[in-house]
Motif scaffolding. Structure first.
Motif, short mmCIF file in Angstrom:
data_model
loop_
_atom_site.label_atom_id
_atom_site.label_comp_id
_atom_site.label_asym_id
_atom_site.label_seq_id
_atom_site.Cartn_x
_atom_site.Cartn_y
_atom_site.Cartn_z
N LEU A 231 0.83 -1.21 0.00
CA LEU A 231 0.00 0.00 0.00
C LEU A 231 0.86 1.25 0.00
O LEU A 231 0.56 2.23 -0.69
CB LEU A 231 -0.93 -0.01 1.21
CG LEU A 231 -1.84 1.20 1.41
CD1 LEU A 231 -2.79 1.36 0.23
CD2 LEU A 231 -2.62 1.08 2.71
N MET A 232 1.97 1.23 0.76
CA MET A 232 2.83 2.40 0.86
C MET A 232 3.60 2.69 -0.43
O MET A 232 4.13 3.78 -0.61
CB MET A 232 3.82 2.22 2.02
CG MET A 232 3.19 2.32 3.39
SD MET A 232 2.42 3.94 3.71
CE MET A 232 0.69 3.60 3.32
N GLU A 233 3.66 1.72 -1.34
CA GLU A 233 4.29 1.97 -2.64
C GLU A 233 3.52 3.02 -3.42
O GLU A 233 4.06 3.63 -4.36
CB GLU A 233 4.37 0.67 -3.44
CG GLU A 233 5.41 -0.32 -2.91
CD GLU A 233 5.42 -1.62 -3.70
OE1 GLU A 233 4.62 -1.74 -4.65
OE2 GLU A 233 6.23 -2.50 -3.37
N LEU A 234 2.28 3.25 -3.04
CA LEU A 234 1.46 4.26 -3.71
C LEU A 234 1.86 5.68 -3.32
O LEU A 234 1.29 6.65 -3.81
CB LEU A 234 -0.02 4.04 -3.39
CG LEU A 234 -0.59 2.70 -3.89
CD1 LEU A 234 -2.01 2.51 -3.38
CD2 LEU A 234 -0.56 2.64 -5.41
N ARG A 235 2.85 5.81 -2.40
CA ARG A 235 3.36 7.14 -2.08
C ARG A 235 4.13 7.73 -3.26
O ARG A 235 4.40 8.92 -3.30
CB ARG A 235 4.27 7.07 -0.85
CG ARG A 235 3.53 6.81 0.45
CD ARG A 235 4.47 6.69 1.62
NE ARG A 235 5.37 5.54 1.50
CZ ARG A 235 6.21 5.15 2.43
NH1 ARG A 235 6.27 5.83 3.58
NH2 ARG A 235 6.99 4.11 2.25
N VAL A 236 4.49 6.87 -4.22
CA VAL A 236 5.17 7.31 -5.44
C VAL A 236 4.12 7.50 -6.53
O VAL A 236 3.26 6.64 -6.73
CB VAL A 236 6.22 6.29 -5.90
CG1 VAL A 236 6.89 6.75 -7.18
CG2 VAL A 236 7.24 6.06 -4.79
N GLU A 237 4.17 8.63 -7.20
CA GLU A 237 3.19 8.92 -8.25
C GLU A 237 3.29 7.89 -9.36
O GLU A 237 4.38 7.51 -9.79
CB GLU A 237 3.41 10.32 -8.80
CG GLU A 237 2.31 10.77 -9.74
CD GLU A 237 2.44 12.24 -10.11
OE1 GLU A 237 1.65 12.70 -10.95
OE2 GLU A 237 3.31 12.92 -9.54
N ALA A 238 2.15 7.42 -9.82
CA ALA A 238 2.11 6.37 -10.84
C ALA A 238 2.63 6.89 -12.18
O ALA A 238 2.37 8.03 -12.56
CB ALA A 238 0.68 5.86 -10.99
N ASP A 239 3.35 6.03 -12.88
CA ASP A 239 3.84 6.33 -14.22
C ASP A 239 2.77 5.91 -15.22
O ASP A 239 2.39 4.74 -15.27
CB ASP A 239 5.13 5.56 -14.48
CG ASP A 239 5.75 5.89 -15.84
OD1 ASP A 239 5.07 6.56 -16.66
OD2 ASP A 239 6.89 5.47 -16.09
N PRO A 240 2.24 6.84 -16.03
CA PRO A 240 1.18 6.50 -16.99
C PRO A 240 1.57 5.36 -17.93
O PRO A 240 0.72 4.58 -18.36
CB PRO A 240 0.96 7.80 -17.76
CG PRO A 240 1.45 8.87 -16.83
CD PRO A 240 2.60 8.26 -16.08
#
Length: 437
Positions: A231-240
């Motif tokens: 879940l904490m990996e979502l602290r990084v903005e997703a690459d389109p």
């Protein structure tokens, strides 16, 4: 709860509202944590009111949380005591004597007593060492950062633990995750595709499914689990161009929600067995779906309370999705095994396996596939894969040990998965051919 305990929250709110917005986010976070610690320990005199405060809160709050600036101080302190000169900080290492000297400087000179639990002989022994007995400074500092973040998370999540027993209910965990969503760049824009509460329900359900007991899950278990770091990996903005994957990703949440609404043809928020069959294109056998509804929905409190005792609400649907997608896991086996255990005896007999596969065989023939398939042969294959201690009975322990639980459960419940099993060699060859191109 004492008046002082209640006023602590009000004081913290007033503090947050009166401070200037000129501070950086890191400084704001550090100031709030330090102020919270001051308020919590303002009255150090013994008081009978302490008897009303759960032990859980004492065990967590007794650890001071390090702010980002303090973590930076620890980092530079470690570099000053590096065993030998390194080409870069990433190569720096510590011998045990230098480790002890760094501990003294951090606790005495830098006035950081909160780091003392990290500078112990047991921690040093746990770290990976080279032939000279030194540990990596970056790895050790990363350990401090993760442990510190874990304690901070436990404090924050503990604010949602209304009865203070160190565990949260589904509703409490949903509330915490909903408050966390704005801080996760990987979920940016999710409020445009679904309600944040819906995402929180999807995310919280995974923790409850794999870690929960009697409707609650321990906060410590949550923050120490691999799911939490996922879940904490979502602290990084997703690459389109490389969208994030996994249960907690924005794409998966939208997928799960879309499947449920596609199934729910009458839009009543619940799924009947007929609606469930429509979406799966009839690949689940009727007896399997009957058993799922019998075992997990007839006595489902939420569905019964809403007047839908024989239908699947969104929460029950999430449980099924998690179990089916994780058939080889302990939680998945514990969910699905009672479905296959027709008489509730704690094991699958040859008759149970025969009964389930007989319906798969009927669906197989109805699909126009070869009718020469022998049910007895398939039954024997199932027992060969399970390798049960008792040759006539398959238990949950047998399914866990054999490593074939996903295949066995799938071929007894879903005709499409049995087709994949029956054509596994052809499919494997096709994959090899595709890789060779």
């Amino acid at each position: 709860m004492s008046e002082k305990s209640v006023s602590c929250v009000d004081q913290l709110r007033r503090y947050a509202l009166t401070k200037s917005d000129a501070r950086t986010p890191a400084q704001q976070e550090e100031d709030v944590v330090n102020t919270l610690n001051d308020l919590l320990f303002e009255d150090a005199q013994p008081s009978t009111s302490y008897e009303q405060i759960p032990v859980f809160h004492f065990s967590i709050c007794s650890h001071n949380i390090l702010g980002q600036l303090q973590l930076d101080d620890v980092w530079f302190c470690l570099l000053r005591h590096a065993t030998k000169a390194a080409n870069s900080p990433d190569d720096s290492r510590l011998h045990y004597d230098d480790f002890c000297q760094a501990a003294t400087e951090c606790t005495d000179a830098l006035k950081l007593p909160a780091v003392r639990p990290y500078f112990t002989a047991s921690v040093f022994l746990q770290m990976s060492k080279d032939l000279q007995g030194t540990i990596s400074i970056p790895c050790f500092h990363h350990y401090i950062v993760r442990k510190n973040a874990m304690l901070q998370t436990m404090i924050h999540m503990g604010c949602f633990d209304t009865d203070g027993d160190g565990a949260v209910t589904d509703t409490e965990l949903q509330a915490y995750i909903a408050a966390l969503v704005p801080e996760l760049p990987g979920l940016q824009g999710i409020d445009r595709s679904m309600a944040v509460d819906t995402y929180a329900q999807i995310a919280a359900r995974k923790f409850l499914f794999f870690l929960g007991k009697k409707g609650k899950v321990k906060i410590r278990d949550i923050v120490m689990s691999s799911m939490w770091y996922e879940l904490m990996e979502l602290r990084v903005e997703a690459d389109p161009e490389q969208p994030q994957e996994g249960w907690f990703s924005k794409g998966n949440a939208e997928r799960v929600r879309s499947i449920f609404f596609h199934l729910d043809q009458d839009m009543n928020g619940h799924l009947s067995k007929h609606e469930f069959c429509v979406n799966t294109v009839g690949s689940f056998s009727p007896i399997f779906l009957d058993r799922v509804y019998e075992e997990h929905l007839v006595s489902h409190k939420t569905c019964r309370a809403k007047g839908y005792p024989d239908q699947m609400d969104f929460g029950a649907f999430l449980d099924f999705m998690l179990a089916w997608d994780n058939r080889s896991s302990l939680a998945g086996i514990q969910y699905l095994f009672p479905v296959l255990d027709l008489k509730g005896r704690g094991y699958l007999s040859q008759a149970d396996v025969y009964t389930f596969f007989r319906q798969i065989y009927k669906m197989w023939v109805d699909c126009g596939l070869y009718p020469e398939l022998n049910i007895e042969d398939v039954k024997d294959e199932v027992f060969d894969m399970a390798q049960p201690e008792d040759p006539l009975h398959i238990t949950t322990q047998d399914l866990q040990k054999c490593g074939m639980a996903a295949t066995i459960i799938g071929m007894l419940a879903d005709v499409n998965l049995f087709w994949e099993y029956d054509n596994r060699e052809t499919l494997m060859q096709r994959d090899k051919d595709d890789q060779g191109k």
